[in-house]
Design a protein around this motif. Structure first.
Motif, PDB file in Angstrom:
ATOM      1  N   GLU A  27       0.616 -10.260  31.342  1.00 34.89           N
ATOM      2  CA  GLU A  27       0.200  -8.869  31.444  1.00 34.89           C
ATOM      3  C   GLU A  27      -0.468  -8.400  30.147  1.00 34.89           C
ATOM      4  O   GLU A  27      -1.428  -7.617  30.184  1.00 34.89           O
ATOM      5  CB  GLU A  27       1.380  -7.957  31.801  1.00 34.89           C
ATOM      6  CG  GLU A  27       2.513  -7.914  30.785  1.00 34.89           C
ATOM      7  CD  GLU A  27       3.599  -8.941  31.041  1.00 34.89           C
ATOM      8  OE1 GLU A  27       4.754  -8.670  30.632  1.00 34.89           O
ATOM      9  OE2 GLU A  27       3.314  -9.993  31.652  1.00 34.89           O
ATOM     10  N   ASP A  28       0.028  -8.872  29.006  1.00 36.34           N
ATOM     11  CA  ASP A  28      -0.613  -8.519  27.738  1.00 36.34           C
ATOM     12  C   ASP A  28      -1.991  -9.159  27.637  1.00 36.34           C
ATOM     13  O   ASP A  28      -2.950  -8.519  27.187  1.00 36.34           O
ATOM     14  CB  ASP A  28       0.253  -8.968  26.554  1.00 36.34           C
ATOM     15  CG  ASP A  28       1.477  -8.090  26.349  1.00 36.34           C
ATOM     16  OD1 ASP A  28       1.551  -7.012  26.971  1.00 36.34           O
ATOM     17  OD2 ASP A  28       2.363  -8.489  25.560  1.00 36.34           O
ATOM     18  N   VAL A  63      -5.859  -0.621  23.618  1.00 31.47           N
ATOM     19  CA  VAL A  63      -5.916  -1.882  22.890  1.00 31.47           C
ATOM     20  C   VAL A  63      -6.921  -1.685  21.764  1.00 31.47           C
ATOM     21  O   VAL A  63      -8.065  -1.303  22.012  1.00 31.47           O
ATOM     22  CB  VAL A  63      -6.352  -3.052  23.790  1.00 31.47           C
ATOM     23  CG1 VAL A  63      -6.466  -4.340  22.981  1.00 31.47           C
ATOM     24  CG2 VAL A  63      -5.381  -3.229  24.953  1.00 31.47           C
ATOM     25  N   GLU A  99      -1.493   2.882  26.214  1.00 32.99           N
ATOM     26  CA  GLU A  99      -2.485   2.337  27.143  1.00 32.99           C
ATOM     27  C   GLU A  99      -3.691   1.753  26.423  1.00 32.99           C
ATOM     28  O   GLU A  99      -4.552   1.153  27.051  1.00 32.99           O
ATOM     29  CB  GLU A  99      -2.964   3.456  28.089  1.00 32.99           C
ATOM     30  CG  GLU A  99      -1.867   4.024  28.980  1.00 32.99           C
ATOM     31  CD  GLU A  99      -1.256   2.958  29.860  1.00 32.99           C
ATOM     32  OE1 GLU A  99      -2.029   2.190  30.473  1.00 32.99           O
ATOM     33  OE2 GLU A  99      -0.012   2.884  29.935  1.00 32.99           O
ATOM     34  N   LEU A 119      -1.561  -3.265  20.449  1.00 35.39           N
ATOM     35  CA  LEU A 119      -1.315  -2.611  21.728  1.00 35.39           C
ATOM     36  C   LEU A 119      -0.629  -1.287  21.423  1.00 35.39           C
ATOM     37  O   LEU A 119       0.447  -1.259  20.828  1.00 35.39           O
ATOM     38  CB  LEU A 119      -0.435  -3.484  22.619  1.00 35.39           C
ATOM     39  CG  LEU A 119      -0.918  -4.917  22.855  1.00 35.39           C
ATOM     40  CD1 LEU A 119       0.036  -5.646  23.798  1.00 35.39           C
ATOM     41  CD2 LEU A 119      -2.332  -4.935  23.402  1.00 35.39           C
ATOM     42  N   ASP A 174      -9.350  -7.475  29.320  1.00 37.30           N
ATOM     43  CA  ASP A 174     -10.115  -6.334  29.835  1.00 37.30           C
ATOM     44  C   ASP A 174     -10.697  -5.505  28.685  1.00 37.30           C
ATOM     45  O   ASP A 174     -11.834  -5.025  28.765  1.00 37.30           O
ATOM     46  CB  ASP A 174      -9.226  -5.448  30.713  1.00 37.30           C
ATOM     47  CG  ASP A 174      -8.874  -6.093  32.044  1.00 37.30           C
ATOM     48  OD1 ASP A 174      -9.508  -7.117  32.404  1.00 37.30           O
ATOM     49  OD2 ASP A 174      -7.954  -5.592  32.717  1.00 37.30           O
ATOM     50  N   ARG A 207      -4.516  -7.279  29.685  1.00 40.51           N
ATOM     51  CA  ARG A 207      -4.936  -6.039  29.010  1.00 40.51           C
ATOM     52  C   ARG A 207      -5.937  -6.328  27.906  1.00 40.51           C
ATOM     53  O   ARG A 207      -6.960  -5.644  27.775  1.00 40.51           O
ATOM     54  CB  ARG A 207      -3.733  -5.326  28.404  1.00 40.51           C
ATOM     55  CG  ARG A 207      -2.809  -4.631  29.363  1.00 40.51           C
ATOM     56  CD  ARG A 207      -1.703  -3.930  28.610  1.00 40.51           C
ATOM     57  NE  ARG A 207      -2.218  -2.896  27.706  1.00 40.51           N
ATOM     58  CZ  ARG A 207      -1.496  -2.314  26.761  1.00 40.51           C
ATOM     59  NH1 ARG A 207      -0.240  -2.672  26.563  1.00 40.51           N
ATOM     60  NH2 ARG A 207      -2.038  -1.380  26.002  1.00 40.51           N
TER      61      ARG A 207
END
Length: 312
Positions: free
Chosen positions: A123-124, A216, A214, A211, A130, A127
């Motif tokens: 999941e990290d 990055v 929400e 992080l 993206d 993120r």
């Protein structure tokens, strides 16, 4: 073991010269009442989250030429990049810089965040990937007038150096040693392969990423230059694999950043990165950076494995 990229040799706030500490406090208009060292990265300099007497929280870094002339140059070059990034870019804002002749000091807004957890969690990574896609989009064309990465054609010359040094090449595994000339030829084309109009960070890995809720954010920009939009992803993937992340070939197959990239250009730049890491890992430790060569070696192995897969 998953290598976390921590050099473990940071200066503490109290170890900075009083003149440097005072210049920071005068510039900020408030005394520093607490400084929490941030261990990530390899620089032997100071890097800490500061709490000021007026309640503000900031991040500061500083280094002197006696510790590392190269690191001072990198800090000063970061001023040229970070100070000119548009406010919309996912990076902390530079608030002040100084330090005089022998020191370089920078103060940024503090980000209430943390590096990705290691080993990488899917999941990290999703993120961060993206965010990399958005970063390349936001920085194309480059909003900062910087030279292309290829302005220094000798930046990547690891294979050519190994080809010219049989004693050093003797440390290579049989396949790599037998293919040094082929890899050197691939590497030689990297300036053309890297061409593009995107502002590229140039040194992305987990310890240069935060992080924050929400968001990055990408930190430490001294190696930035202009090039192809897929360079940061390619350059980061060996460290991602080293730190327990996904297979680079699979990431590359599915990433929008790789879509449309010339396979020959990718091979050339990947060869250049692998050669840079492997050649560097065989050299003596640079002053003040006792863990860098090991870190390079641990990235060189997955970079070379991915390259061998592509060259079949």
């Amino acid at each position: 073991m998953v290598w976390d990229g921590v050099g473990g040799n940071r200066l503490a706030w109290a170890e900075l010269p009083e003149t440097v500490r005072k210049s920071i406090e005068v510039a900020l208009g408030s005394a520093v009442v607490d400084a929490v060292s941030q261990p990530g990265g390899f620089s032997p300099g100071f890097a800490a989250r500061l709490r000021l007497a007026d309640g503000r929280r900031l991040f500061a870094k500083a280094i002197c030429a006696a510790q590392s002339v190269d690191a001072v140059a990198f800090h000063r070059r970061e001023v040229c990049v970070a100070g000119r990034l548009p406010a919309t870019v996912a990076a902390p804002r530079l608030l002040w810089h100084g330090g005089g002749d022998d020191w370089a000091a920078l103060v940024f807004e503090e980000v209430d965040g943390h590096n990705p957890r290691l080993p990488w969690r899917l999941e990290d990574w999703a993120r961060v990937h993206d965010a990399l896609v958005r970063l390349a989009r936001d920085l194309t064309p480059s909003p900062v007038d910087l030279p292309p990465l290829a302005a220094d054609p000798d930046l990547f010359s690891g294979w050519r150096s190994l080809a010219a040094d049989p004693a050093l090449a003797a440390w290579l595994d049989p396949w790599t040693r037998d293919n040094v000339d082929r890899l050197a030829a691939l590497e030689a084309d990297w300036p053309e392969a890297a061409a593009g109009d995107t502002l590229v960070h140039g040194d992305l890995r987990a310890d240069n990423i935060l992080l924050a809720g929400e968001r990055v954010l990408f930190v430490d920009w001294p190696h930035a230059g202009v090039g192809a939009p897929w360079i940061d992803l390619l350059g980061m993937l060996p460290s991602v694999v080293m730190q327990g992340g996904p297979d680079p070939a699979e990431v590359w197959r599915t990433s929008p950043l790789a879509r449309g990239a010339d396979p020959a250009a990718v091979d050339s730049l990947l060869a250049a990165v692998a050669g840079f890491l492997l050649h560097g890992s065989l050299l003596p430790d640079p002053p003040g950076l006792p863990t860098l060569r090991r870190f390079q070696r641990m990235q060189a192995e997955p970079a070379l494995a991915w390259l061998r897969l592509r060259l079949r």
